[in-house]
Write an enzyme that holds these catalytic residues in place. Sequence first.
Site, short mmCIF file in Angstrom:
data_model
loop_
_atom_site.label_atom_id
_atom_site.label_comp_id
_atom_site.label_asym_id
_atom_site.label_seq_id
_atom_site.Cartn_x
_atom_site.Cartn_y
_atom_site.Cartn_z
N ARG A 85 32.65 87.89 98.30
CA ARG A 85 32.39 88.04 99.74
C ARG A 85 33.61 88.63 100.42
NH1 ARG A 85 30.12 84.67 104.36
NH2 ARG A 85 30.12 86.24 105.99
N ARG A 97 24.50 88.36 102.21
CA ARG A 97 25.82 88.00 101.69
C ARG A 97 25.69 87.26 100.37
NH1 ARG A 97 25.31 84.14 106.54
NH2 ARG A 97 24.33 86.00 107.27
N ASP A 100 28.16 82.30 101.57
CA ASP A 100 28.61 81.90 102.90
C ASP A 100 28.91 80.42 102.83
OD1 ASP A 100 29.17 82.12 105.64
OD2 ASP A 100 27.12 81.60 106.19
N ASP A 102 30.29 77.29 105.14
CA ASP A 102 30.55 76.86 106.51
C ASP A 102 30.96 75.40 106.52
OD1 ASP A 102 29.87 79.27 107.88
OD2 ASP A 102 27.75 78.78 107.66
#
Length: 174
Positions: A85, A97, A100, A102
């Site tokens: 990424r 993507r 990811d 978070d």
Amino acid sequence: MSPVPAAIGLGGNVGDSAAVLTAAAAAIESLAHTLPLARSRLHVTPAWGLEAQADFVNAVVVVETALPPLELLAQLLSIERAAGRDRAAPGPRWGPRVLDLDLLLYGDAVIDVPGLQVPHPHLHARAFALVPLLEAWPDAGIPGIGPARDALARIPAVDVRALPYAPWRATRLS
């Protein structure tokens, strides 16, 4: 620093997302000063925001960590980079993507500094994050919002479905 529970959302829709998320979960769980507590199952969900793209695979990993939030974030971004990424690459917001990561929750902290907002600002409105969060951390609360379970009850979650095969199983570790 005393350890705190932290919930990390994992998602991806490029390549073999189940394998990428499995490797990312293992990397998160092996971070220094971090103890794995729980994993959700892998879930398939339609893309959010920019909808004209492949479905996402999503999950949540819950850890107990003594890493400060910005250091934990730096480690998560390093795991993303290792998976391929490039957040600096041009592309649409909420576009496809490979991975990811978070930081959804960091104990009961409310953090708003450049590059990091905790709780994640859209957590309470995203079933693709709440469903796996509650699977891994059934009593999760969202600071400033309330119980995550109540947030999920206010939004539709019919499009969030567990993968029919299990590259990993949901676990609750003590």
